[in-house]
Scaffold this motif. Sequence first.
Motif, PDB file in Angstrom:
ATOM      1  N   HIS A 139       0.844  -1.196   0.000  1.00 57.57           N
ATOM      2  CA  HIS A 139       0.000   0.000   0.000  1.00 57.57           C
ATOM      3  C   HIS A 139       0.882   1.250   0.000  1.00 57.57           C
ATOM      4  O   HIS A 139       0.665   2.164  -0.803  1.00 57.57           O
ATOM      5  CB  HIS A 139      -0.923  -0.006   1.219  1.00 57.57           C
ATOM      6  CG  HIS A 139      -1.669   1.267   1.419  1.00 57.57           C
ATOM      7  ND1 HIS A 139      -2.864   1.534   0.789  1.00 57.57           N
ATOM      8  CD2 HIS A 139      -1.391   2.360   2.159  1.00 57.57           C
ATOM      9  CE1 HIS A 139      -3.288   2.738   1.136  1.00 57.57           C
ATOM     10  NE2 HIS A 139      -2.409   3.266   1.974  1.00 57.57           N
ATOM     11  N   TYR A 140       1.862   1.284   0.885  1.00 58.14           N
ATOM     12  CA  TYR A 140       2.707   2.474   0.970  1.00 58.14           C
ATOM     13  C   TYR A 140       3.639   2.626  -0.224  1.00 58.14           C
ATOM     14  O   TYR A 140       3.997   3.743  -0.586  1.00 58.14           O
ATOM     15  CB  TYR A 140       3.451   2.550   2.306  1.00 58.14           C
ATOM     16  CG  TYR A 140       2.554   3.266   3.274  1.00 58.14           C
ATOM     17  CD1 TYR A 140       2.444   4.651   3.242  1.00 58.14           C
ATOM     18  CD2 TYR A 140       1.741   2.561   4.137  1.00 58.14           C
ATOM     19  CE1 TYR A 140       1.569   5.316   4.070  1.00 58.14           C
ATOM     20  CE2 TYR A 140       0.853   3.220   4.964  1.00 58.14           C
ATOM     21  CZ  TYR A 140       0.777   4.599   4.929  1.00 58.14           C
ATOM     22  OH  TYR A 140      -0.111   5.258   5.727  1.00 58.14           O
ATOM     23  N   SER A 141       3.988   1.550  -0.875  1.00 59.85           N
ATOM     24  CA  SER A 141       4.764   1.672  -2.101  1.00 59.85           C
ATOM     25  C   SER A 141       3.954   2.455  -3.133  1.00 59.85           C
ATOM     26  O   SER A 141       4.458   3.378  -3.775  1.00 59.85           O
ATOM     27  CB  SER A 141       5.138   0.298  -2.645  1.00 59.85           C
ATOM     28  OG  SER A 141       5.874   0.429  -3.843  1.00 59.85           O
ATOM     29  N   THR A 142       2.681   2.091  -3.266  1.00 60.93           N
ATOM     30  CA  THR A 142       1.810   2.801  -4.204  1.00 60.93           C
ATOM     31  C   THR A 142       1.584   4.236  -3.748  1.00 60.93           C
ATOM     32  O   THR A 142       1.643   5.176  -4.554  1.00 60.93           O
ATOM     33  CB  THR A 142       0.471   2.060  -4.359  1.00 60.93           C
ATOM     34  OG1 THR A 142       0.731   0.708  -4.755  1.00 60.93           O
ATOM     35  CG2 THR A 142      -0.411   2.731  -5.398  1.00 60.93           C
ATOM     36  N   LYS A 143       1.345   4.449  -2.449  1.00 60.02           N
ATOM     37  CA  LYS A 143       1.126   5.808  -1.949  1.00 60.02           C
ATOM     38  C   LYS A 143       2.363   6.668  -2.138  1.00 60.02           C
ATOM     39  O   LYS A 143       2.253   7.846  -2.466  1.00 60.02           O
ATOM     40  CB  LYS A 143       0.702   5.797  -0.474  1.00 60.02           C
ATOM     41  CG  LYS A 143      -0.729   5.399  -0.231  1.00 60.02           C
ATOM     42  CD  LYS A 143      -1.755   6.205  -1.026  1.00 60.02           C
ATOM     43  CE  LYS A 143      -1.914   7.625  -0.554  1.00 60.02           C
ATOM     44  NZ  LYS A 143      -3.105   8.308  -1.156  1.00 60.02           N
ATOM     45  N   TRP A 144       3.560   6.100  -1.948  1.00 56.75           N
ATOM     46  CA  TRP A 144       4.771   6.879  -2.195  1.00 56.75           C
ATOM     47  C   TRP A 144       4.839   7.298  -3.659  1.00 56.75           C
ATOM     48  O   TRP A 144       5.247   8.416  -3.974  1.00 56.75           O
ATOM     49  CB  TRP A 144       6.018   6.117  -1.776  1.00 56.75           C
ATOM     50  CG  TRP A 144       6.342   6.252  -0.317  1.00 56.75           C
ATOM     51  CD1 TRP A 144       6.500   5.233   0.589  1.00 56.75           C
ATOM     52  CD2 TRP A 144       6.564   7.463   0.417  1.00 56.75           C
ATOM     53  NE1 TRP A 144       6.793   5.757   1.828  1.00 56.75           N
ATOM     54  CE2 TRP A 144       6.846   7.121   1.752  1.00 56.75           C
ATOM     55  CE3 TRP A 144       6.545   8.815   0.069  1.00 56.75           C
ATOM     56  CZ2 TRP A 144       7.109   8.065   2.733  1.00 56.75           C
ATOM     57  CZ3 TRP A 144       6.805   9.769   1.054  1.00 56.75           C
ATOM     58  CH2 TRP A 144       7.081   9.389   2.367  1.00 56.75           C
TER      59      TRP A 144
END
Length: 146
Positions: free
Chosen positions: A113-118
Amino acid sequence: MFEINHRVGIDASPAKIYSALTTDDGLALWWTNDISGAGDVGSTIKFRFNGAGPDFVVTELIPNKAVRWQHSGHVPESWMGTEILFQLQVDGQQTFVRFTHSNWQESTDFMAHYSTKWAVFLISLKDAVETNQGRPFPNDIQIDHS
């Protein structure tokens, strides 16, 4: 250990990007509009999303070249011990930002999730620097319906 890696080309000088990574006003243009504490090495930056969020200690600043933060505190728990690095490199008429969020203990759905949000926030950084119109939280692109 696991890490998130991204690279984005921005039509701007390293100095302009560096300012967006090292000042409260600059960071508020692209990540979240509730930020305090950006400054010199040793400063603690508080990033807030609806009142809660991560703190990072600034551990390295190389003007117009690199910015490094160490996660501080307990929120979010999965980020404990992680480090963020922004490396700036000029190539022709653009500056590439190489982003790394390293030292994750495990590869989980939360990390994905945070990879995409980054990626979303790095595009926001690009837009903020190039057009002065980033999309910081709470106006960022949503990637799920939760």
